[in-house]
Design an enzyme around this catalytic site. Structure first.
Site, short mmCIF file in Angstrom:
data_model
loop_
_atom_site.label_atom_id
_atom_site.label_comp_id
_atom_site.label_asym_id
_atom_site.label_seq_id
_atom_site.Cartn_x
_atom_site.Cartn_y
_atom_site.Cartn_z
N ALA A 171 0.87 -1.18 0.00
CA ALA A 171 0.00 0.00 0.00
C ALA A 171 0.90 1.22 0.00
O ALA A 171 2.07 1.15 0.41
CB ALA A 171 -0.89 -0.02 1.23
N GLY B 69 0.49 -4.95 1.00
CA GLY B 69 -0.70 -4.97 0.15
C GLY B 69 -0.47 -5.64 -1.19
O GLY B 69 -1.40 -6.17 -1.80
N GLU C 77 -0.85 -9.23 -0.55
CA GLU C 77 -2.28 -9.45 -0.30
C GLU C 77 -3.08 -9.42 -1.61
O GLU C 77 -3.99 -10.22 -1.81
CB GLU C 77 -2.80 -8.40 0.67
CG GLU C 77 -2.18 -8.56 2.05
CD GLU C 77 -2.51 -7.41 2.99
OE1 GLU C 77 -2.29 -6.25 2.61
OE2 GLU C 77 -3.01 -7.68 4.09
N GLU D 86 4.55 -5.06 7.15
CA GLU D 86 3.82 -3.99 7.85
C GLU D 86 4.32 -3.79 9.28
O GLU D 86 4.31 -2.67 9.80
CB GLU D 86 2.31 -4.31 7.89
CG GLU D 86 1.60 -4.16 6.56
CD GLU D 86 1.59 -5.42 5.71
OE1 GLU D 86 2.37 -6.35 5.99
OE2 GLU D 86 0.79 -5.47 4.77
N1 CO8 Z 1 4.59 3.15 -0.70
C1 CO8 Z 1 4.97 4.31 -1.25
N2 CO8 Z 1 6.11 4.43 -1.95
C2 CO8 Z 1 6.88 3.34 -2.07
C3 CO8 Z 1 6.55 2.11 -1.52
C4 CO8 Z 1 5.31 2.02 -0.81
N3 CO8 Z 1 4.86 0.88 -0.26
N4 CO8 Z 1 7.51 1.21 -1.81
C5 CO8 Z 1 8.43 1.87 -2.55
N5 CO8 Z 1 8.07 3.16 -2.70
C6 CO8 Z 1 8.78 4.21 -3.41
C7 CO8 Z 1 9.97 4.69 -2.62
O1 CO8 Z 1 9.55 5.66 -1.64
C8 CO8 Z 1 10.84 5.29 -3.71
O2 CO8 Z 1 10.31 6.56 -4.04
P1 CO8 Z 1 11.31 7.84 -4.13
O3 CO8 Z 1 12.17 7.52 -5.33
O4 CO8 Z 1 10.36 8.96 -4.36
O5 CO8 Z 1 12.07 7.89 -2.87
C9 CO8 Z 1 10.59 4.38 -4.88
O6 CO8 Z 1 9.34 3.70 -4.60
C10 CO8 Z 1 11.66 3.31 -5.06
O7 CO8 Z 1 11.78 2.61 -3.84
P2 CO8 Z 1 13.20 2.38 -3.12
O8 CO8 Z 1 14.12 3.48 -3.42
O9 CO8 Z 1 12.91 2.09 -1.67
O10 CO8 Z 1 13.66 1.05 -3.87
P3 CO8 Z 1 14.66 -0.07 -3.35
O11 CO8 Z 1 14.95 -0.93 -4.51
O12 CO8 Z 1 15.79 0.54 -2.60
O13 CO8 Z 1 13.80 -0.91 -2.25
C11 CO8 Z 1 11.86 -2.05 -1.41
C12 CO8 Z 1 12.71 -1.66 -2.64
C13 CO8 Z 1 12.65 -3.00 -0.51
C14 CO8 Z 1 10.60 -2.74 -1.92
C15 CO8 Z 1 11.50 -0.79 -0.61
O14 CO8 Z 1 10.96 0.18 -1.51
C16 CO8 Z 1 10.49 -1.00 0.46
O15 CO8 Z 1 10.82 -1.52 1.53
N6 CO8 Z 1 9.22 -0.58 0.26
C17 CO8 Z 1 8.19 -0.65 1.25
C18 CO8 Z 1 7.71 -2.06 1.43
C19 CO8 Z 1 6.64 -2.10 2.49
O16 CO8 Z 1 6.85 -1.82 3.65
N7 CO8 Z 1 5.41 -2.49 2.09
C20 CO8 Z 1 4.32 -2.58 2.97
C21 CO8 Z 1 3.54 -1.33 2.92
S1 CO8 Z 1 2.30 -1.28 4.17
C22 CO8 Z 1 1.02 -2.11 3.52
O17 CO8 Z 1 1.06 -2.62 2.43
C23 CO8 Z 1 -0.14 -2.13 4.40
C24 CO8 Z 1 -1.20 -3.00 3.83
C25 CO8 Z 1 -2.44 -2.58 4.49
C26 CO8 Z 1 -3.57 -2.93 3.66
C27 CO8 Z 1 -3.32 -2.65 2.24
C28 CO8 Z 1 -4.43 -3.06 1.45
C29 CO8 Z 1 -4.02 -3.63 0.14
#
Ligand code: CO8
Length: 261
Positions: free
Chosen positions: A69, A112, A115, A135
């Site tokens: 998400a 998400g 999911e 999460e």
């Molecule tokens: N949300 C918003 N932006 C994101 C997300 C995200 N989940 N994941 C990546 N991005 C963005 C980054 O902020 C970055 O943007 P910017 O260039 O503007 O800084 C861009 O995408 C590229 O990401 P990274 O630079 O972090 O890329 P890496 O290759 O270094 O890392 C990862 C990749 C490991 C996937 C890393 O991006 C990461 O850890 N992302 C978050 C993963 C996460 O925690 N996901 C869970 C989110 S919470 C959730 O899903 C709650 C579910 C609740 C219900 C949802 C219903 C469906």
């Protein structure tokens, strides 16, 4: 290819029988924001109303199926707004598709994203896929089925471990644990998903829908209830032309000609 704001739609396979929906928000690794999910829901309404479509594939990029998400969208959200606005209530559209949905996962399927994949009927993965429910690292918990669908897919102990540690698993592990049904080279993944869809398209759409409904019931019903529904749906197949055609064709040693009726 029909390019929309957050996704692309195209028809693949014999007679355009497979609708392929590609999540396309590359700057955020396909993070799932509300407008993306709304567009996905609208697109599913549209492809499902097309009688030619026998199966739907949902995929992302080689780097990410969906990294979760949208954290930036959630960052300043407060409980009151979440609760009273019923945050994420429409996100389960994929699980309500009448046509079979195949998730073709390359790269990250996190939170998400994992999911969303689990709302599909079949998940296949590229060798580079990574699954997880991170999460917990953000001080929250899965909110779109992760605590319910994941244990049903891989068992309680493994689901607990993933959700409580936030650790990711790779495609091989996901396959060994039964979360995905097969693993492929990333560049071949989409073709494989389309070919599964094409194979399903050779069956009766009506009977496929009944079979899918019965299997999905096994997810949330008692055994007795599930067996009851299965028996009723099985009985119902005898009210269709396609059941008669299927058995006639077998006996006459020819291919069935299903009419979805
Ligand atoms: N949300 C918003 N932006 C994101 C997300 C995200 N989940 N994941 C990546 N991005 C963005 C980054 O902020 C970055 O943007 P910017 O260039 O503007 O800084 C861009 O995408 C590229 O990401 P990274 O630079 O972090 O890329 P890496 O290759 O270094 O890392 C990862 C990749 C490991 C996937 C890393 O991006 C990461 O850890 N992302 C978050 C993963 C996460 O925690 N996901 C869970 C989110 S919470 C959730 O899903 C709650 C579910 C609740 C219900 C949802 C219903 C469906």
């Amino acid at each position: 290819v029909d390019k929309r704001e957050y996704l692309m739609v195209e028809r693949r396979g014999a007679n355009d029988c497979v609708a392929v929906i590609t999540l396309n928000r590359p700057k955020a690794l396909n993070a799932l924001c509300d407008p993306l999910m709304e567009e996905l829901a609208r697109t599913l309404d549209e492809v499902e109303s097309d009688d030619k479509v026998a199966a739907i594939v949902i995929t992302g990029s080689e780097k990410a199926f969906a990294a979760g998400a949208d954290i930036k969208q959630m960052q300043d959200l407060k409980f009151t707004k979440c609760y009273s606005g019923n945050f994420l209530s429409g996100w389960d559209r994929v699980s309500r598709c009448k046509r079979p949905v195949i998730a073709a996962v390359n790269g990250y399927a996190l939170g998400g994203g994992c999911e969303l994949a689990m709302m599909a009927d079949i998940i296949i993965a590229g060798e580079n896929a990574k699954f997880g429910q991170p999460e917990i690292n953000l001080g929250t918990i899965p909110g779109a089925g992760g605590t319910q669908r994941l244990p049903r897919a891989i068992g309680k102990s493994r689901a607990m471990q993933l959700c409580l540690t936030g650790d990711l698993i790779d495609a091989k592990q996901a396959c060994d644990w039964g979360l995905v049904s097969s693993v492929h080279p990333p560049e071949k993944l989409l073709d494989e998903a389309v070919s599964i869809g094409e194979k399903i398209a050779t069956k009766s759409k009506l009977i496929v829908q009944m079979c899918k409904e019965a299997i999905n019931k096994s997810y949330d019903a008692s055994l007795t209830e599930g067996l009851h529904l299965e028996k009723r749906l099985f009985h119902s197949t005898f009210a269709t032309n396609d059941r008669k055609e299927g058995m006639d064709a077998f006996v006459e040693k020819r291919k069935p000609n299903f009419t979805d009726s």
